[in-house]
Design an enzyme around this catalytic site. Structure first.
Site, PDB file in Angstrom:
ATOM      1  N   HIS A   1     -73.445  10.597 -24.794  1.00 30.70           N
ATOM      2  CA  HIS A   1     -72.704  10.284 -25.893  1.00 30.70           C
ATOM      3  C   HIS A   1     -70.905  10.347 -25.388  1.00 30.70           C
ATOM      4  O   HIS A   1     -70.197  10.669 -26.505  1.00 30.70           O
ATOM      5  CB  HIS A   1     -72.872  11.031 -27.173  1.00 30.70           C
ATOM      6  CG  HIS A   1     -74.277  10.693 -27.890  1.00 30.70           C
ATOM      7  ND1 HIS A   1     -74.732  11.518 -28.969  1.00 30.70           N
ATOM      8  CD2 HIS A   1     -74.968   9.453 -27.674  1.00 30.70           C
ATOM      9  CE1 HIS A   1     -75.826  10.802 -29.202  1.00 30.70           C
ATOM     10  NE2 HIS A   1     -76.087   9.512 -28.399  1.00 30.70           N
TER      11      HIS A   1
ATOM     12  N   SER B   1     -82.248  16.742 -33.723  1.00 35.49           N
ATOM     13  CA  SER B   1     -82.927  16.426 -35.033  1.00 35.49           C
ATOM     14  C   SER B   1     -83.951  15.403 -34.790  1.00 35.49           C
ATOM     15  O   SER B   1     -84.649  14.954 -35.429  1.00 35.49           O
ATOM     16  CB  SER B   1     -82.104  16.504 -36.096  1.00 35.49           C
ATOM     17  OG  SER B   1     -80.975  15.300 -35.745  1.00 35.49           O
TER      18      SER B   1
HETATM   19  P1  OAD Z   1     -78.100  17.504 -35.406  1.00 33.40           P
HETATM   20  O1  OAD Z   1     -77.131  18.240 -36.045  1.00 33.40           O
HETATM   21  O2  OAD Z   1     -78.732  16.302 -36.081  1.00 33.40           O
HETATM   22  O3  OAD Z   1     -79.479  18.362 -34.932  1.00 33.40           O
HETATM   23  C1  OAD Z   1     -79.404  19.746 -34.573  1.00 33.40           C
HETATM   24  C2  OAD Z   1     -80.772  20.298 -34.637  1.00 33.40           C
HETATM   25  O4  OAD Z   1     -80.521  21.507 -33.894  1.00 33.40           O
HETATM   26  C3  OAD Z   1     -81.287  20.542 -35.846  1.00 33.40           C
HETATM   27  O5  OAD Z   1     -82.543  20.138 -35.770  1.00 33.40           O
HETATM   28  C4  OAD Z   1     -81.431  22.103 -35.852  1.00 33.40           C
HETATM   29  O6  OAD Z   1     -82.651  22.671 -36.543  1.00 33.40           O
HETATM   30  C5  OAD Z   1     -81.330  22.410 -34.323  1.00 33.40           C
HETATM   31  N1  OAD Z   1     -80.824  23.928 -34.352  1.00 33.40           N
HETATM   32  C6  OAD Z   1     -79.831  24.709 -34.906  1.00 33.40           C
HETATM   33  N2  OAD Z   1     -79.774  25.782 -34.409  1.00 33.40           N
HETATM   34  C7  OAD Z   1     -80.758  25.774 -33.038  1.00 33.40           C
HETATM   35  C8  OAD Z   1     -80.521  26.678 -32.091  1.00 33.40           C
HETATM   36  N3  OAD Z   1     -80.045  27.768 -31.910  1.00 33.40           N
HETATM   37  N4  OAD Z   1     -81.551  26.306 -30.886  1.00 33.40           N
HETATM   38  C9  OAD Z   1     -82.189  25.235 -31.111  1.00 33.40           C
HETATM   39  N5  OAD Z   1     -82.028  24.338 -32.203  1.00 33.40           N
HETATM   40  C10 OAD Z   1     -81.403  24.514 -33.187  1.00 33.40           C
HETATM   41  O7  OAD Z   1     -77.681  17.491 -33.930  1.00 33.40           O
HETATM   42  P2  OAD Z   1     -78.168  16.141 -32.751  1.00 33.40           P
HETATM   43  O8  OAD Z   1     -79.672  15.949 -32.724  1.00 33.40           O
HETATM   44  O9  OAD Z   1     -77.588  16.521 -31.390  1.00 33.40           O
HETATM   45  O10 OAD Z   1     -73.838  11.600 -32.390  1.00 33.40           O
HETATM   46  O11 OAD Z   1     -77.364  14.816 -33.223  1.00 33.40           O
HETATM   47  C11 OAD Z   1     -77.576  13.762 -32.544  1.00 33.40           C
HETATM   48  C12 OAD Z   1     -76.227  12.969 -32.706  1.00 33.40           C
HETATM   49  O12 OAD Z   1     -75.735  12.822 -34.033  1.00 33.40           O
HETATM   50  C13 OAD Z   1     -75.048  13.766 -32.112  1.00 33.40           C
HETATM   51  O13 OAD Z   1     -74.779  13.504 -30.724  1.00 33.40           O
HETATM   52  C14 OAD Z   1     -73.879  12.878 -32.672  1.00 33.40           C
HETATM   53  C15 OAD Z   1     -74.323  13.052 -34.071  1.00 33.40           C
HETATM   54  O14 OAD Z   1     -73.860  12.037 -34.942  1.00 33.40           O
HETATM   55  C16 OAD Z   1     -72.586  11.244 -32.079  1.00 33.40           C
HETATM   56  O15 OAD Z   1     -71.536  11.846 -32.097  1.00 33.40           O
HETATM   57  C17 OAD Z   1     -72.643   9.752 -31.276  1.00 33.40           C
END
Ligand code: OAD
Length: 250
Positions: free
Chosen positions: A120, A194
């Protein structure tokens, strides 16, 4: 299965593997103080992505979008890589162990990760909004704060934008191809994501279909929890160091 049992299963597979890919998301940086998008207190619970992270939003109000990126830059500049970043950086010193990240924060880079695929983009890179022929595809700019109202392209004087992927935009095809290649591995770990944003989320299923043992590291259940072979329900900053110790690397 308890978190300890799940961790043991993951360790057994990792100990025998030569090709390992770890897909990381915002949760891996959570312990560093970087906000997630969809977790409790996540950014998309407070702000609307359509107002801040789309090409249309930028065309409508570049100043507002840049203010939001300024705020994120300032917040992230004050954060340090955590124990998960450190372990992953050490793992990538071995050939065949790779990290694919959705994170734009640079903490994997600051931890020393080799062979990092950044799906990204980066919050610390800019590109020309007009994609002018005279400018590089992107250029590094670590200023906090950036001069507002908005930074400009040094080549053509048009407005510069953050070199990140916004909703509705395509990923850099080279990075995506590399990530798809990396999903052909023996163990695939999805950590701190997520698993709802594609194409990144599809890498896990691709890895599974290609025969990888799949692991999720996340304190919460996600869209992928029912499909992986093993769920380690812990924070990444706890699980990765624990796995590393059990692998005998420390
Ligand atoms: P999300 O915010 O969707 O998900 C974050 C995940 O991290 C959640 O499932 C939480 O439960 C988990 N989490 C929280 N604390 C944690 C910890 N200490 N250790 C492990 N996991 C933990 O973030 P992404 O999946 O990265 O896109 O989101 C994907 C994309 O959506 C991002 O790159 C961004 C966003 O819109 C763009 O900007 C293009």
């Amino acid at each position: 299965m308890t978190a300890a049992d799940a961790l043991s299963r993951a360790v057994d597979r990792l100990a025998a593997a030569r090709r390992v890919t770890i897909l990381t998301g915002a949760g891996v940086s959570a312990a560093s103080g970087v906000p997630t998008f969809r977790g409790a207190d996540g950014l998309w619970r407070r702000y609307r992505a359509t107002d801040l992270a789309t090409p249309e939003a930028f065309a409508r109000d570049p100043g507002l979008v840049w203010e939001w990126y300024q705020w994120r830059r300032a917040r992230i500049a004050a954060c340090q890589p955590n124990a998960a970043h450190a372990v992953l950086a050490a793992w990538t010193q071995q050939d065949g162990w790779r990290v694919v990240t959705q994170n734009v924060d640079d903490l994997h880079v600051r931890a020393g990760t080799r062979d990092l695929i950044r799906l990204h983009g980066s919050l610390w890179e800019l590109s020309c909004r007009a994609n002018c022929a005279a400018s590089p595809r992107s250029w590094r700019d670590e200023r906090v704060p950036l001069p507002l109202p908005v930074p400009i392209c040094p080549a053509c004087g048009d407005i510069a934008r953050p070199a990140v992927v916004w909703f509705g935009e395509s990923l850099d095809p080279r990075g995506l191809t590399e990530a798809i290649e990396a999903s052909d591995c023996e163990v695939f770990i999805a950590a701190g994501t997520s698993s709802v944003v594609h194409p990144a989320a599809g890498l896990l299923m691709r890895a599974k279909a290609a025969g990888a043992f799949t692991v999720e590291i996340n304190p919460e259940a996600t869209a992928a929890s029912n499909t992986v072979d093993c769920v380690v329900q812990q924070g990444a900053e706890v699980a990765f160091p624990e796995i590393d110790v059990r692998l005998g690397r420390r």
